[in-house]
Design an enzyme around this catalytic site. Structure first.
Site, PDB file in Angstrom:
ATOM      1  N   GLU A  49       0.743  -1.198   0.006  1.00 50.33           N
ATOM      2  CA  GLU A  49       0.112   0.026  -0.056  1.00 50.33           C
ATOM      3  C   GLU A  49       0.905   1.283  -0.133  1.00 50.33           C
ATOM      4  OE1 GLU A  49      -2.754   0.459   3.557  1.00 50.33           O
ATOM      5  OE2 GLU A  49      -3.483   2.304   2.587  1.00 50.33           O
ATOM      6  N   ARG A 283       5.798 -13.090   9.209  1.00 52.29           N
ATOM      7  CA  ARG A 283       6.643 -11.872   8.766  1.00 52.29           C
ATOM      8  C   ARG A 283       7.950 -11.811   9.382  1.00 52.29           C
ATOM      9  NH1 ARG A 283       4.231  -7.255  10.002  1.00 52.29           N
ATOM     10  NH2 ARG A 283       6.162  -6.228  11.121  1.00 52.29           N
ATOM     11  N   LYS A 293       4.942   0.669   9.012  1.00 54.03           N
ATOM     12  CA  LYS A 293       4.944   1.924   8.406  1.00 54.03           C
ATOM     13  C   LYS A 293       4.508   2.916   9.187  1.00 54.03           C
ATOM     14  CE  LYS A 293       3.376   0.005   4.318  1.00 54.03           C
ATOM     15  NZ  LYS A 293       2.700  -0.111   3.192  1.00 54.03           N
TER      16      LYS A 293
HETATM   17  P1  ATP Z   1       2.912  -2.031   7.351  1.00 49.67           P
HETATM   18  O1  ATP Z   1       2.301  -2.519   8.718  1.00 49.67           O
HETATM   19  O2  ATP Z   1       4.296  -1.610   7.446  1.00 49.67           O
HETATM   20  O3  ATP Z   1       2.062  -0.938   6.585  1.00 49.67           O
HETATM   21  P2  ATP Z   1       1.859  -3.781   5.600  1.00 49.67           P
HETATM   22  O4  ATP Z   1       1.777  -5.188   5.790  1.00 49.67           O
HETATM   23  O5  ATP Z   1       0.526  -3.040   5.997  1.00 49.67           O
HETATM   24  O6  ATP Z   1       2.969  -3.265   6.512  1.00 49.67           O
HETATM   25  P3  ATP Z   1       1.708  -3.782   2.825  1.00 49.67           P
HETATM   26  O7  ATP Z   1       2.361  -2.379   2.026  1.00 49.67           O
HETATM   27  O8  ATP Z   1       0.274  -3.738   2.793  1.00 49.67           O
HETATM   28  O9  ATP Z   1       2.115  -3.089   4.255  1.00 49.67           O
HETATM   29  O10 ATP Z   1       2.716  -4.810   2.553  1.00 49.67           O
HETATM   30  C1  ATP Z   1       2.930  -5.332   1.198  1.00 49.67           C
HETATM   31  C2  ATP Z   1       3.676  -6.513   1.443  1.00 49.67           C
HETATM   32  O11 ATP Z   1       4.603  -6.728   2.181  1.00 49.67           O
HETATM   33  C3  ATP Z   1       2.367  -7.500   2.077  1.00 49.67           C
HETATM   34  O12 ATP Z   1       2.139  -8.796   1.378  1.00 49.67           O
HETATM   35  C4  ATP Z   1       2.854  -7.750   3.241  1.00 49.67           C
HETATM   36  O13 ATP Z   1       2.563  -9.167   3.935  1.00 49.67           O
HETATM   37  C5  ATP Z   1       4.161  -7.940   3.167  1.00 49.67           C
HETATM   38  N1  ATP Z   1       4.953  -7.680   4.435  1.00 49.67           N
HETATM   39  C6  ATP Z   1       4.762  -6.397   5.162  1.00 49.67           C
HETATM   40  N2  ATP Z   1       5.584  -6.339   6.372  1.00 49.67           N
HETATM   41  C7  ATP Z   1       6.058  -7.572   6.223  1.00 49.67           C
HETATM   42  C8  ATP Z   1       7.199  -7.953   7.166  1.00 49.67           C
HETATM   43  N3  ATP Z   1       7.418  -7.642   8.377  1.00 49.67           N
HETATM   44  N4  ATP Z   1       7.695  -9.308   6.830  1.00 49.67           N
HETATM   45  C9  ATP Z   1       7.482  -9.884   5.657  1.00 49.67           C
HETATM   46  N5  ATP Z   1       6.680  -9.561   4.760  1.00 49.67           N
HETATM   47  C10 ATP Z   1       5.719  -8.160   5.289  1.00 49.67           C
HETATM   48 MG    MG Z   2      -1.159  -2.307   5.620  1.00 51.23          MG
END
Ligand code: ATP
Ligand code: MG
Length: 578
Positions: A49, A283, A293
């Site tokens: 995102e 993760r 983020k």
């Molecule tokens: P954040 O909480 O930092 O916003 P998110 O999962 O909401 O993280 P996205 O931008 O939706 O962030 O994530 C894009 C991809 O990266 C998703 O498939 C998510 O599962 C993966 N991802 C995010 N954080 C991790 C992590 N700590 N380890 C492995 N994969 C991750």
């Molecule tokens: Mg997210």
């Protein structure tokens, strides 16, 4: 080594087993896209995102998804999951593309595999009408508090909305009115009609559309209703013919919803027969790093760090500025592997991947970080002695570096002691040490200021002891210290970084990471760097090893006036110490 993508060596994991199983069963064989062109048997996606900069956790997902595509000759889509217009922006879209490119998996000029969920807004809307017409979605007009309350808890099932049995015709009419901007925010939502009694709360008639009068960074003001993540994600996967939709474990409970939406749309004839499948992996949790983020944004907003690319952050922009190479991040991802159970990774694993990448390739330089004057009393004032050292001891082809030695040098304060402790073999009055790549010297005395601080150390040198000459063998000394020529060195600024937090798990189990900040995480010092062809050829963003000190990178803020280096990490062991 730096450019050698390590995918080929990527070890087996439970996801590669699933993929190989699908390949041997021909699960995704002979598929065609809408233009009747054959589709690869493996299509993955990385779906961030654009609501912030990517972090090291994303690197794991990028490495996994793009890595699978490379390994099995498929393709991986970069898809922006951009359905929350208020939090998203082009700045973040740009950073994400930069970061994936930097990691070696993307080419910004080639947009072939670039997708945006917002490009599906029309289709997502049409599909919602399909669900409404089939009695599988309804407009709920309860307040958001009522909806929340009536959703129930883990112990208690939910309560049906009084609007749950609205006729399809009425639902359609209101939904169209929502799209047309007839209603204010919060007055209506569209919900999937599944099961308010389900033990899985995600299945209790989840909201799939809400009214939001927000400007979208791509679709502008065209829409005032936006689809929810769970609804958008699975449909985007299906529209892109994704085969393996890989996400983190917290989405495990969303999988039944993912399948419910896709199965019903397939039955309605609007999706392909072979649907994507969701798989979850653990993760990445890295010690001393925030991988969220939202939390990173809090650090920026509270001025704890200087922005998304602060070298103390675990954002990919920060890690890059800190000096980590893309190859070291790929090596790190390869080493941590992919598993189904959550765990914490030691920060040392990241540092070791960096050393293993840089050690064989980067130039060595001498730098004095805490300068103390050393005066060679028996050397003529105008004497200039040229010394040399290998640029990289693992690779003779990188040649030698040449620098001068003269009467006054800078040495480290720590290399002199008034009263030597046990096992201290460096400078103290009466002791001999080797000036690395130079002469053996014997300490004869020191000068102090009015407060008794040592301000200079005096030595005599042995003219026949120069390193690389036969005479050098006649001197056996235990200490070997580094130095730079005081008359011929470069004044630099060095940023010495340490962990940003005092706790390895700053955001675990309800801890407030803002109260666990290490106030010493950035130390700026003035230092002296050898003046040699090699040191002068270091461009911004190039990594080096400062002998005895560790790995450093020339910061992008360096210019003609200021030379700035960031410490990436220390040398691993103490064997480099004299
Ligand atoms: P954040 O909480 O930092 O916003 P998110 O999962 O909401 O993280 P996205 O931008 O939706 O962030 O994530 C894009 C991809 O990266 C998703 O498939 C998510 O599962 C993966 N991802 C995010 N954080 C991790 C992590 N700590 N380890 C492995 N994969 C991750
Ligand atoms: Mg997210």
């Amino acid at each position: 080594m730096s450019d050698n993508n390590t995918i080929e060596n990527n070890p087996q994991n439970f996801i590669t087993s699933i993929v190989e199983n699908d390949l041997s069963n021909g699960t995704h064989k002979n598929r065609l896209n809408k233009q009747n062109q054959p589709l690869p048997e493996i299509i993955t996606r990385f779906p961030p995102e654009p609501n912030g900069y990517l972090h090291i956790g994303h690197a794991k997902s990028i490495f996994l998804n793009f890595g699978l595509a490379q390994r099995y000759k498929g393709r991986c889509h970069l898809r922006f999951d951009d359905t929350n217009p208020e939090k998203e922006s082009q700045e973040f879209v740009d950073d994400i593309q930069n970061a994936v490119e930097w990691l070696g998996f993307w080419d910004k000029n080639n947009t072939e595999n670039l997708y945006y969920a917002s490009d599906y807004f029309d289709t997502l809307y049409e599909f919602a009408e399909v669900l409404i017409k089939k009695g599988l979605a309804y407009v709920d007009s309860q307040t958001s508090e009522q909806i929340k309350f009536n959703r129930g808890t883990l112990q208690h099932g939910g309560i049906d909305s009084p609007y749950r049995n609205r006729k399809a015709e009425e639902n359609l009419q209101i939904f169209q009115g929502m799209k047309a901007g007839k209603y204010t925010e919060g007055t209506h939502v569209l919900r999937a009609k599944i099961d308010m009694e389900s033990p899985n709360i995600n299945m209790r008639d989840p909201i799939i559309y809400r009214i939001k009068y927000a400007h979208h960074h791509r679709s502008g003001d065209k829409w005032c209703i936006y689809p929810m993540y769970d609804y958008t994600h699975c449909i985007s996967d299906a529209l892109e013919n994704i085969t393996h939709s890989i996400c983190t474990l917290e989405f495990e409970d969303h999988r039944p919803l993912y399948n419910w939406i896709l199965e019903h749309l397939k039955e309605a004839g609007v999706l392909p027969q072979i649907l994507p499948k969701q798989y979850e992996f653990a993760r990445l949790n890295l010690h001393y790093a925030l991988t969220s983020k939202r939390k990173i944004l809090q650090l920026i907003q509270n001025n704890v760090v200087d922005g998304w690319d602060d070298p103390r952050l675990a954002t990919l922009a920060g890690i890059r500025r800190r000096g980590y190479s893309p190859a070291s991040i790929r090596l790190f991802c390869e080493r941590i592997g992919v598993a189904k159970a959550d765990s914490w990774i030691d920060y040392a694993t990241l540092e070791q991947a960096l050393r293993d990448d840089l050690d064989p390739i980067v130039p060595r330089l001498t730098t004095v970080l805490k300068p103390l004057k050393l005066i060679i009393d028996n050397m003529a004032d105008d004497h200039v002695e040229w010394c040399n050292a290998t640029v990289n001891p693992h690779n003779a082809e990188q040649g030698k570096r040449n620098f001068t030695l003269s009467k006054e040098l800078w040495i480290e304060q720590d290399d002199f002691m008034l009263e030597p402790s046990k096992g201290f073999y460096r400078l103290f009055v009466g002791n001999k040490v080797r000036l690395r790549y130079g002469f053996v010297v014997e300490c004869t005395g020191y000068d102090v200021d009015s407060e008794n601080n040592v301000i200079a150390v005096h030595v005599n040198y042995f003219a026949d002891s120069k390193s690389g000459t036969e005479g050098s063998n006649n001197y056996k000394v235990k200490g070997n210290i580094h130095w730079v020529d005081a008359k011929n060195s470069l004044a630099i600024q060095v940023n010495l970084y340490e962990h940003l937090f005092t706790d390895p798990q700053p955001d675990a189990s309800g801890k407030n990471f803002l109260e666990l900040i290490n106030s010493n995480s950035k130390n700026v010092v003035k230092a002296y760097l050898e003046n040699s062809d090699t040191s002068n050829s270091i461009a911004n963003e190039m990594q080096v090893q400062f002998e005895r000190h560790g790995y450093f990178v020339k910061d992008i803020a360096s210019n003609d006036e200021a030379i700035i280096f960031n410490r990436i990490t220390l040398l691993k062991d103490s064997k480099h110490k004299a």
